[in-house]
Design an enzyme around this catalytic site. Sequence first.
Site, short mmCIF file in Angstrom:
data_model
loop_
_atom_site.label_atom_id
_atom_site.label_comp_id
_atom_site.label_asym_id
_atom_site.label_seq_id
_atom_site.Cartn_x
_atom_site.Cartn_y
_atom_site.Cartn_z
N ALA A 1 12.98 0.96 20.88
CA ALA A 1 12.67 2.24 20.20
C ALA A 1 13.80 3.21 20.46
N HIS B 1 -11.58 33.35 24.27
CA HIS B 1 -11.70 32.87 25.65
C HIS B 1 -12.95 32.00 25.78
N GLY C 1 12.29 8.04 24.00
CA GLY C 1 12.05 9.07 22.98
C GLY C 1 10.57 9.09 22.61
N THR D 1 0.85 -1.20 0.00
CA THR D 1 0.00 0.00 0.00
C THR D 1 0.89 1.25 0.00
N LEU D 2 0.30 2.35 -0.47
CA LEU D 2 1.05 3.62 -0.53
C LEU D 2 1.04 4.30 0.85
N GLY E 1 3.86 5.00 2.85
CA GLY E 1 5.11 4.88 3.60
C GLY E 1 4.94 4.48 5.05
N THR E 2 5.97 4.76 5.82
CA THR E 2 5.97 4.46 7.25
C THR E 2 4.79 5.17 7.91
N CYS E 3 4.63 6.43 7.58
CA CYS E 3 3.65 7.30 8.25
C CYS E 3 2.25 6.69 8.24
P1 FAD Z 1 8.68 6.84 4.68
O1 FAD Z 1 7.38 7.25 5.21
O2 FAD Z 1 9.53 5.93 5.50
O3 FAD Z 1 8.41 6.18 3.25
C1 FAD Z 1 9.40 5.65 2.48
C2 FAD Z 1 8.79 4.59 1.58
O4 FAD Z 1 9.77 4.22 0.63
C3 FAD Z 1 8.39 3.32 2.29
O5 FAD Z 1 7.04 3.03 2.05
C4 FAD Z 1 9.30 2.25 1.71
O6 FAD Z 1 8.63 1.01 1.52
C5 FAD Z 1 9.65 2.85 0.36
N1 FAD Z 1 10.93 2.40 -0.16
C6 FAD Z 1 12.13 2.40 0.47
N2 FAD Z 1 13.10 1.96 -0.36
C7 FAD Z 1 12.47 1.68 -1.53
C8 FAD Z 1 12.94 1.19 -2.78
N3 FAD Z 1 14.23 0.94 -3.00
N4 FAD Z 1 12.04 1.00 -3.75
C9 FAD Z 1 10.72 1.26 -3.55
N5 FAD Z 1 10.24 1.73 -2.41
C10 FAD Z 1 11.11 1.93 -1.41
N6 FAD Z 1 6.07 11.66 12.24
C11 FAD Z 1 5.26 12.71 12.52
O7 FAD Z 1 5.48 13.80 11.99
N7 FAD Z 1 4.19 12.58 13.34
C12 FAD Z 1 3.91 11.41 13.96
O8 FAD Z 1 2.93 11.33 14.71
C13 FAD Z 1 4.75 10.30 13.71
N8 FAD Z 1 4.50 9.11 14.30
C14 FAD Z 1 5.32 8.05 14.02
C15 FAD Z 1 5.07 6.85 14.68
C16 FAD Z 1 5.87 5.75 14.44
C17 FAD Z 1 5.58 4.44 15.15
C18 FAD Z 1 6.94 5.85 13.50
C19 FAD Z 1 7.80 4.65 13.19
C20 FAD Z 1 7.20 7.05 12.86
C21 FAD Z 1 6.40 8.16 13.13
N9 FAD Z 1 6.64 9.40 12.53
C22 FAD Z 1 5.84 10.47 12.82
C23 FAD Z 1 7.75 9.60 11.58
C24 FAD Z 1 7.22 9.56 10.14
O9 FAD Z 1 6.54 8.34 9.92
C25 FAD Z 1 8.37 9.72 9.16
O10 FAD Z 1 9.10 10.88 9.47
C26 FAD Z 1 7.85 9.84 7.73
O11 FAD Z 1 7.08 8.71 7.39
C27 FAD Z 1 9.00 10.01 6.75
O12 FAD Z 1 8.50 10.09 5.46
P2 FAD Z 1 9.38 9.67 4.19
O13 FAD Z 1 8.53 9.94 3.01
O14 FAD Z 1 10.71 10.27 4.26
O15 FAD Z 1 9.62 8.09 4.34
P1 NAD Z 2 14.07 8.99 19.35
O1 NAD Z 2 15.34 9.47 18.80
O2 NAD Z 2 12.94 9.93 19.55
O3 NAD Z 2 14.32 8.34 20.79
C1 NAD Z 2 15.23 7.31 20.99
C2 NAD Z 2 15.63 7.30 22.46
O4 NAD Z 2 16.38 6.15 22.71
C3 NAD Z 2 16.50 8.49 22.83
O5 NAD Z 2 16.00 9.09 24.00
C4 NAD Z 2 17.88 7.87 23.05
O6 NAD Z 2 18.65 8.56 24.01
C5 NAD Z 2 17.48 6.49 23.53
N1 NAD Z 2 18.48 5.46 23.33
C6 NAD Z 2 19.33 5.30 22.29
N2 NAD Z 2 20.07 4.20 22.45
C7 NAD Z 2 19.66 3.63 23.62
C8 NAD Z 2 20.03 2.45 24.32
N3 NAD Z 2 20.95 1.63 23.85
N4 NAD Z 2 19.40 2.18 25.48
C9 NAD Z 2 18.44 3.01 25.98
N5 NAD Z 2 18.06 4.14 25.33
C10 NAD Z 2 18.65 4.43 24.18
O7 NAD Z 2 13.66 7.74 18.45
P2 NAD Z 2 12.32 6.91 18.37
O8 NAD Z 2 11.47 7.15 19.56
O9 NAD Z 2 12.75 5.52 18.05
O10 NAD Z 2 11.61 7.55 17.11
C11 NAD Z 2 12.25 7.51 15.83
C12 NAD Z 2 11.87 8.67 14.98
O11 NAD Z 2 10.50 8.61 14.63
C13 NAD Z 2 12.11 9.97 15.69
O12 NAD Z 2 13.06 10.68 14.96
C14 NAD Z 2 10.82 10.68 15.68
O13 NAD Z 2 10.96 11.98 15.20
C15 NAD Z 2 9.92 9.88 14.75
N6 NAD Z 2 8.62 9.79 15.40
C16 NAD Z 2 7.89 10.94 15.53
C17 NAD Z 2 6.68 10.91 16.19
C18 NAD Z 2 5.91 12.17 16.35
O14 NAD Z 2 6.21 13.12 15.65
N7 NAD Z 2 4.92 12.22 17.22
C19 NAD Z 2 6.21 9.73 16.73
C20 NAD Z 2 6.98 8.60 16.60
C21 NAD Z 2 8.18 8.65 15.91
#
Ligand code: FAD
Ligand code: NAD
Length: 469
Positions: free
Chosen positions: A273, A448, A185, A41-42, A44-46
């Site tokens: 994480a 307010h 984190g 599906t389209l 990405g991670t998000c």
């Molecule tokens: P991605 O979303 O990672 O998409 C990259 C895509 O490229 C993937 O679908 C992958 O399959 C595809 N791809 C990779 N290599 C290839 C290849 N060679 N050929 C074809 N396809 C390929 N950010 C926020 O701002 N708010 C949040 O609330 C938030 N919550 C998050 C919660 C979790 C659990 C996680 C893991 C991340 C969260 N993030 C959040 C971070 C956010 O998901 C990413 O910053 C964002 O998705 C990055 O977008 P991107 O387009 O760079 O890459």
């Molecule tokens: P993060 O960088 O936010 O947190 C990782 C934490 O792990 C840090 O506090 C770090 O000090 C700690 N850490 C590193 N190595 C360790 C070890 N060996 N033992 C114990 N602690 C250790 O990373 P994340 O929580 O994995 O999230 C990944 C990315 O996804 C982030 O960059 C974040 O921006 C993005 N994300 C964003 C949202 C959002 O915007 N709400 C939600 C989820 C994820």
Amino acid sequence: MSEASHDYDVLIIGSGPGGYVAAIRAAQLGLKTACVESRETLGGTCLNVGCIPSKALLHGSELFEEAHDGTLAKFGVRTGKVTIDVSTLQGEKASAVKELTGGIEFLFKKNKVDWLKGRATFVDSHTVEVAGKTHTARDIVIATGSSVTPLPGVEVDNAKGVIVDSTGALELDRVPEHLVVIGGGVIGLELGSVWRRLGAKVTVVEFLDQLLPGMDGDVRKEAAKIFKKQGMELRLATKVTKASQRGKTATLTLEPAAGGKAETLKADCVLVAIGRRPNTEDLGLEKIGLELNKRGQIETDHAFRTKIDGIWAVGDVVPGPMLAHKAEDEGLAVAENIAGSTGIVNHAVIPGVVYTMPEIAGVGLTEDAAKEAGHTVKCGKFPMMANSRAKTNREGDGFVKVIADAATDRVLGVWMIASVAGTMIAQAAQAMEFGASSEDIALTCHAHPTHSEALKEAAMAVTGKPIHI
Ligand code: FAD
Ligand code: NAD
């Protein structure tokens, strides 16, 4: 309108928020566009395993907690015995993901973006191979995103559901009894909150002496207090050196981060994480001579051009915060630049939000970073307990902090903990984008009673004159 020598004007690798937004805007600008995605599906991670499914679980677990912990009863809402059906919650999450990923597919069709299904590898700087076929393009955008950083000694197996990463923690079919989160984190605190609210004992093991690196010091300290009050156990300045698994139980070996006596901790679920790393493996970057920086990222200039002619990159694979909205804005900008227009992202004003309850948000510089950058700062702080709406809603935890330059009063950063901080931070970002002073925010009329009045009062506090405290 592609040049006769190429199949496409633009080919984008990856359909996350960076890639799909770039593809749609490129097509809107009249460019013949393809997007390669290897997932089913389209989005990405998000959309598939990040922002969207985590927010579905956060929302559901928040509703459960409100009904379960007496918050609803306090307002006279009688619910009787409250139970959680994890499979229904997971079903609702899956529906949201399906609707949203399907929405991107619809937008691709509407805008005539070709979805090339499979993994892309470079053949040369204008050609990629996908599922055994080659496709050429005048410009190629790398938007391959990021994946979980592995922790040596701790092997993730999402299928078994005992030692998991974020993707596994989003899929649990049970509420763990004891969840140990490695990494205090964003992911650890959001997903730790989900399972704590649903009944798990949660222990967060963080290497540093504070949670949430990168956020303002006051926010980090207050957040730790709030999470402890909510029942999370925080093991700060502690590292996990090893994990073993027997049946449904994991045993972790912990040590003080600085070294010292080891101890063990048992859990029926462990979430790793500790961060994410850029996806560049198997892309064939060596074929086009594109090198990575020390952090494994692809460097670009302000227009998102790499060192290789015709190759661009955006999103988690390039430096900067790994956030969906940052990736989206870069996706928009790169498409504009490829089309010969001007696309700019102001990386100094990218808000960040942690979607716990209360939410934690910030934009711009922390107080320490502002001082390191040579500013003399003036800070104004206002507690949510003194905000009438938050107090009435019984959401008094947190505060708003405005950091301004002492000489010019220009706002350098805004940090907050509040139930709706994720919504409130947009105003701060917009004010900073317009070069606002703290006085500009203080003189803006705020409705307010709203939580946002706390931002106005914090701005008033920069010059020492808030009203309601
Ligand atoms: P991605 O979303 O990672 O998409 C990259 C895509 O490229 C993937 O679908 C992958 O399959 C595809 N791809 C990779 N290599 C290839 C290849 N060679 N050929 C074809 N396809 C390929 N950010 C926020 O701002 N708010 C949040 O609330 C938030 N919550 C998050 C919660 C979790 C659990 C996680 C893991 C991340 C969260 N993030 C959040 C971070 C956010 O998901 C990413 O910053 C964002 O998705 C990055 O977008 P991107 O387009 O760079 O890459
Ligand atoms: P993060 O960088 O936010 O947190 C990782 C934490 O792990 C840090 O506090 C770090 O000090 C700690 N850490 C590193 N190595 C360790 C070890 N060996 N033992 C114990 N602690 C250790 O990373 P994340 O929580 O994995 O999230 C990944 C990315 O996804 C982030 O960059 C974040 O921006 C993005 N994300 C964003 C949202 C959002 O915007 N709400 C939600 C989820 C994820």
